[in-house]
Write a protein that holds these residues in place. Structure first.
Motif, mmCIF file in Angstrom:
data_model
loop_
_atom_site.group_PDB
_atom_site.id
_atom_site.type_symbol
_atom_site.label_atom_id
_atom_site.label_comp_id
_atom_site.label_asym_id
_atom_site.label_seq_id
_atom_site.Cartn_x
_atom_site.Cartn_y
_atom_site.Cartn_z
ATOM 1 N N GLY A 1 -5.342 10.717 -1.208
ATOM 2 C CA GLY A 1 -6.467 9.919 -1.699
ATOM 3 C C GLY A 1 -7.581 9.845 -0.660
ATOM 4 N N LEU B 1 0.839 -1.199 0.000
ATOM 5 C CA LEU B 1 0.000 0.000 0.000
ATOM 6 C C LEU B 1 0.875 1.250 0.000
ATOM 7 C CD1 LEU B 1 -2.922 1.177 0.224
ATOM 8 C CD2 LEU B 1 -2.569 1.234 2.692
ATOM 9 N N VAL C 1 -3.469 6.285 2.919
ATOM 10 C CA VAL C 1 -4.140 6.787 1.707
ATOM 11 C C VAL C 1 -4.377 8.295 1.827
ATOM 12 C CG1 VAL C 1 -6.215 6.595 0.250
ATOM 13 C CG2 VAL C 1 -5.235 4.550 1.318
ATOM 14 N N CYS D 1 0.796 4.186 -2.997
ATOM 15 C CA CYS D 1 0.151 5.469 -2.711
ATOM 16 C C CYS D 1 0.989 6.635 -3.211
ATOM 17 C CB CYS D 1 -0.092 5.597 -1.208
ATOM 18 S SG CYS D 1 -1.635 4.839 -0.715
ATOM 19 N N LEU E 1 -8.950 4.468 -2.214
ATOM 20 C CA LEU E 1 -8.905 3.037 -1.909
ATOM 21 C C LEU E 1 -10.330 2.587 -1.628
ATOM 22 C CD1 LEU E 1 -7.426 0.362 -0.762
ATOM 23 C CD2 LEU E 1 -7.538 1.517 1.453
ATOM 24 N N VAL F 1 -10.849 7.356 1.053
ATOM 25 C CA VAL F 1 -11.135 5.951 1.303
ATOM 26 C C VAL F 1 -12.638 5.698 1.247
ATOM 27 C CG1 VAL F 1 -10.864 4.011 2.879
ATOM 28 C CG2 VAL F 1 -9.071 5.744 2.714
ATOM 29 N N VAL G 1 -3.211 8.482 -7.100
ATOM 30 C CA VAL G 1 -4.231 7.645 -6.475
ATOM 31 C C VAL G 1 -5.451 8.469 -6.067
ATOM 32 C CG1 VAL G 1 -4.744 6.278 -4.414
ATOM 33 C CG2 VAL G 1 -2.683 5.821 -5.737
#
Lengths: 130, 487, 450
Positions: B233, B195, B228, B199, B206, B235, B203
């Protein structure tokens, strides 16, 4: 599992029969076995179309899976197997013969060097089946 | 006993229902538009009633017995839900009525939004998505829209663990995002090292199901989300397994940015033989403006004498509408009924007993079935339905044999990362006696797999039909029947 | 309530698992966020919840207590008692998607019959097991056309007389597709253009043309020429159809539709404030494999007994994953059952009778309204059970007065079409008696006189 000696193989499980500057494409015995009973074949590549390496030429569908068939070399399509649409089971019964999918005129024969021979492909298949 | 189709039962001239004659002067339909051939069947009312009653007896259902389909949360569907959702004041209102005439519905929807917010820890909820898959589509679309609104156009990839539902990759592709799979580690958690590697500034987010489809709660969930977020990013939480978390933890508190709920799983609304579902979406504060429109809001605050006026509003940066009108209202009434009956304490008990039941079955069968991840489970677990010393037997055979013991089989061949998977989710509404019978059946089948494998290979033996020829179905593709004369 | 465990059983089970308390089962959940106190009112009994929900429901004014002329995508029809009586068979409604065909033949055969009825009704070769509603079925037609041409044709042309919410949903579904261009025709001429005016927009980049039948304004057009022009350009034609109307007017299959979708709510499904409804989707043989959603096919077991299975599942999301063209899994199972029972019960004669009643009563209403000073019937073409009335003042104002008299007026078209301010879309079904219609017309007359 059959892997005829005279063919070249791609890691995506297609085979190529090279004769001069033309090549015939189909899917391997290993691939048809993994798919199980094939119920549908659709060839989307058309005669005269120029395909680049890796492009999709069609789809094979079984009750378990649907897989895209790609061409591991670049070329211009010169023939398409029209029979497969009505007799998709040929992929199971005669993957290296009657179930050929397309024939192409190679535009970059050098790409053939990236393909596996029968021995390498057999080993490759063995590493995947556990 | 093959039940004829409605077309085979048809008898020319039969009438099933009569309507009053027209009470207005006659108007002629222009000839060029008139339909001359309407190939529908002709049956009497009793034909119809018997036909569908016969068909119903060919179904296994929750009301027949245990339905331990993993990740589907086939819990008992309280009968009161069927009464409340059919109250005339709910069943007979038109979606385009003036809001003043539907304040009861809007108030109920508003309360349901508030309840789901409280249960999940999110800042706002839209009830519009029609099913889990559509909730997922909305969730990812919101993530995409969020990045775009910030001028961040390079985020085109979405990370999806290999234990995810198949819908996750399909959903991402529908939103034009590239799917990057992340492997699971040896304990079934997201592989943290991988992960970290993946990342970066490309990205978008997720997609995480937690507890995941193996039935385990990711032990590093906080670090996963943090990683993340640090990369910019967002989630997404797949709420399919929320039943395990009611009153246990809130996804919003854990740091999830957006999540869908499955009212038809967690909140007991019936699965209807495959729908209707309902997939509301909850979001963290920074995503509130992106929710699909419309949502239910208070548009005039209450005063001492007058209750508030509820209405439909459009979030400022909405991703738009994903369904006509406002969602699966009838399903919302059922879920609301369920939540009201449970309250906070009742909901926590639901999660506790769902987890207790799963772990109890596991404790009874773990010596006879291979457990790919040896740890504690939440509301479901996955075992292998095969044995090295019974080479001909597959998970499918175990599943089919369970039908002979009058149980619905678990989900099989999913998740893909477990060999010959059987995914078992009993839910909280099953008693110890039922679970014991089910565990006994599984143990007996494990024995049969070795002693008389043909019993499994040929199963089921006592069902209306045996194993059906799927190759024939897919090849011949008979998808409908016709009246004899029009064929 | 719904958790059967006794205290002793719970203890025994915890012991079998090897933990000492319920809380031990949740050790993997971060302690900081474990066991939050939820601020929800305490749970209530069944008796109390029914009373509470009844209160909510009574704060609504249902169409069953009003006289309704409201349609615009959801229609007030009579639902015969048989339907709910059979829907309440819990072997149907407490089952899930028929993954195990041996013990799901009831659901599977009912879906197969639904597919058959929809195919026959629309004049197409095959139907799927349903989509969420008419709007998402329309959007899926766009998705299918895009993938059919493998993304090489990127234009979708929508008639402005397709339901505005359906057009909106189609845009939500497709807007992130590569190079997609979605256009609604009639920008200059307004929504009342003739469908032939869509023809100049169709070119070799067009994947799909979408029209509605009868259209959002109730009008019936013959789309034969449009279909021909669409096909000449190699594109597909999708028709959003009203299933009741198909009992009376030509099936879209007759004029060359490639895809027929629509809202199945009129087929025995309650209005229920907009859902759950039923999207239907039918297409031609050549396109069957491009259709998303679940499909049931006929086959046999080893003993040769007829049975039904989910088929072509290899195309679905759980197998094709990111290569699947749709993520749909659950559809509207129980609603397809309602429609199947409705169509079986009404059959050939009943559906035709209902369609004809709608047609007759709507035309009577239009004729009466046309005699009222200040009001004008805008529809010049034949229409089915909906038509547009140009009013001398705001629709909202008229409807408020109507409501005081127990009548739910028509839909205010100004909401979706700015150029149609003061235009009302009136729907009439078999539920409206001559007296209802006369009362409605009388109120319009009064409104015109104010």
């Amino acid at each position: 599992m059959k892997t005829p000696e005279n063919l070249k193989y791609a890691s995506t499980d297609e085979w190529l029969l090279v004769e001069g500057n033309t090549a015939t494409l189909g899917v391997s015995d290993y691939a048809q076995d993994q798919l199980s009973d094939v119920v549908f074949v659709e060839i989307t590549a058309g005669i005269g179309e120029t395909l680049s390496k890796g492009s999709v030429v069609g789809t094979i569908e079984s009750v378990k899976a649907a897989a895209d068939v790609t061409i591991p070399v670049s070329g211009k399509v010169i023939a398409v197997n029209e029979d497969l649409a009505n007799t998709p089971e040929l992929v199971n019964s005669d993957p290296f013969g009657a179930a050929w999918m397309i024939k192409v005129e190679l535009t970059n024969p050098k790409e053939l060097d990236d393909l596996m021979n029968a021995k390498a492909y057999t080993e490759y298949c063995e590493t995947r089946s556990h | 006993m093959t039940e004829p189709t409605i077309y085979e039962l048809s008898s020319a001239g039969r009438i099933g229902v009569q309507f009053p004659e027209s009470d207005v002067p006659a108007f002629k339909v222009p000839d060029e538009f008139i339909r001359t051939n309407l190939p529908l069947p002709e049956l009497s009312e009793v034909d119809v009633v018997r036909h569908f009653t016969h068909l119903s007896t060919k179904n296994y259902s929750i009301d027949t017995g245990l339905y331990p389909l993993g990740s589907c949360t086939m819990k008992y569907n309280p009968k009161i839900n069927e009464v409340t959702s059919r109250l005339p004041g709910f069943a007979n209102i038109h979606p385009l009525q003036p809001i003043e005439t539907v304040q009861g519905s809007l108030a109920l929807m508003y309360s349901l939004q508030e309840q789901l917010k409280e249960i999940s820890g999110f800042a706002a909820v839209s009830l519009q998505p029609a099913a889990g898959a559509q909730g997922e589509f909305v969730g990812v679309k919101i993530i995409h829209a969020y990045h775009q609104s910030r001028g961040d156009f390079k985020r085109t990839r979405i990370l999806i663990p290999d234990s995810a539902h198949g819908t996750n990759p399909a959903t991402s592709a529908m939103n034009g995002l590239e799917v990057i799979p992340i492997p699971s580690d040896s304990r079934g958690n997201v592989d943290l090292a991988k992960l970290h590697d993946l990342c970066d500034e490309t990205v978008a987010g997720l997609m995480l199901t937690n507890p995941n489809t193996l039935g385990v709660f990711d032990e590093n969930v906080l670090e996963v989300i943090e990683t993340v977020h640090r990369a910019g990013g967002l989630v997404y939480g797949d709420g399919a397994n929320l039943n395990a978390l009611l009153g246990i933890t809130r996804p919003g508190d854990l740091g999830f940015d957006v999540m869908h709920f499955n009212l038809h799983k967690t909140f007991s609304t019936p699965h209807g033989g495959g729908g209707p579902g309902s997939g509301p979406v909850g979001v963290a504060p920074h995503l509130v403006d992106f929710l699909p429109a419309p949502i239910v809001s208070i548009i005039e605050e209450a005063t001492e004498e007058i209750p508030p006026l509820y209405g439909l509003t459009i979030p400022a940066k909405t991703i738009g509408r994903v369904k006509a009108f406002y969602g699966q209202f009838g399903v919302m009434v059922r879920a609301f009924t369920y939540i009201r009956m449970h309250g906070a304490e009742g909901l926590k008990k639901v999660a506790e007993y769902a987890v207790l039941n799963a772990n109890y079955i596991l404790s009874r069968i773990r010596d006879k079935y291979t457990l790919p991840y040896d740890r504690s489970y939440m509301h479901e677990f996955v075992v292998e339905g095969c044995w090295s010393d019974a080479p001909d037997v597959h998970a499918l055979d175990v599943a089919k044999r369970l039908m002979d013991y009058d149980f619905h089989p678990p989900t099989n061949y999913f998740p893909l990362i477990v060999h010959e998977a059987l995914m078992i989710e009993p839910t909280e509404t099953e008693s110890k006696q039922v679970l014991d019978k089910f565990a006994d059946a599984l143990l007996k089948i494990a024995e049969e797999a070795h002693s008389s494998p043909e019993l499994l290979k040929e199963a089921p033996h006592h069902t209306p039909v045996g194993r059906l020829d799927e190759v024939k179905a897919a090849k011949e593709l008979v998808l409908c029947c016709w009246l004899p004369e029009s064929n | 309530m719904f958790i059967p465990h006794t205290k002793a059983e719970t203890e025994e089970m915890l012991k079998s698992i090897g933990v000492s308390s319920m809380a031990d089962l949740f050790a993997d959940v971060p302690e900081k966020y474990r066991f939050p106190k939820l601020n929800l009112p305490s749970g209530v009994t069944e008796m109390e919840v029914l009373s509470e929900l009844t209160d909510y429901s009574q704060a609504n004014e249902p169409v069953s207590e009003l006289v309704s002329f409201l349609g615009a995508g959801a229609y007030n029809h009579y639902i015969p008692a048989v339907i709910d009586s059979l829907l309440r068979r819990s072997e149907f409604y407490t089952a899930y998607t028929p993954y195990q065909p041996e013990i799901s033949q009831g659901t599977l055969q009912a879906v197969f019959e639904f597919q058959s009825l929809i195919s026959n009704l629309t004049g197409m070769d095959a139907s799927n097991a349903s989509h969420y509603d008419g709007a998402t079925a329309t959007a899926e037609a766009g998705v299918m056309a895009y993938h059919h041409f493998r993304g090489k044709r990127t234009r979708i042309i929508l008639s402005p007389a397709v339901h505005p919410q359906y057009r909106e949903v189609l845009c939500s579904y497709l807007c992130n597709y590569e190079n997609i261009s979605i256009e609604t025709g009639g920008k200059e001429k307004g929504p009342f253009e003739n469908p032939s005016e869509l023809i100049p927009l169709i070119d070799d980049q067009t994947a799909l043309v979408v029209v509605q039948y009868p259209d959002f304004f109730g009008r019936i057009f013959d789309y034969k020429i449009l279909a021909e022009k669409t096909h000449e350009n190699g594109a597909l034609l999708a028709v959003v159809a009203n299933p009741t109307a198909l009992g009376l007017i030509k099936a879209p299959g007759e004029f060359g539709a490639d895809i027929v979708v629509g809202e199945g709510q009129p087929l025995g499904i309650p209005l229920s404030y907009g859902g759950p409804y039923l999207g239907f989707f039918a297409t031609k043989k050549e396109l069957v494999r491009k259709m998303s959603g679940r499909l049931v096919g006929e086959t046999t077991d080893a003993q040769g007994r007829r049975g039904y299975v989910l088929t072509l599942t290899a195309r679905e999301q759980h197998i094709r994953r990111e290569k699947a063209t749709s993520n749909i899994c659950t559809n509207q199972g129980l609603m397809t059952l309602a429609a199947t029972i409705y169509l079986s019960l009404l059959g050939k004669h009943g559906l035709k009778q209902i369609a004809n009643l709608c047609y007759q009563k709507a035309h009577y209403a239009a004729q009466q309204i046309s005699t009222v000073t200040g009001f004008e019937i805008v529809n010049k073409e034949p229409f089915f059970h909906e038509f547009v009335v140009k009013c001398p003042k705001s629709v909202e104002e008229i409807n408020n007065d109507m409501l005081d008299n127990g009548i739910l007026g028509g839909y205010d078209l100004g909401i979706d079409y700015p150029q149609l301010k003061n235009h009302m879309l009136v729907a009439v079904t078999e539920m409206n008696s001559k007296d209802d219609i006369d009362a409605f017309v009388e109120l319009l007359r009064e409104a015109g006189n104010d």
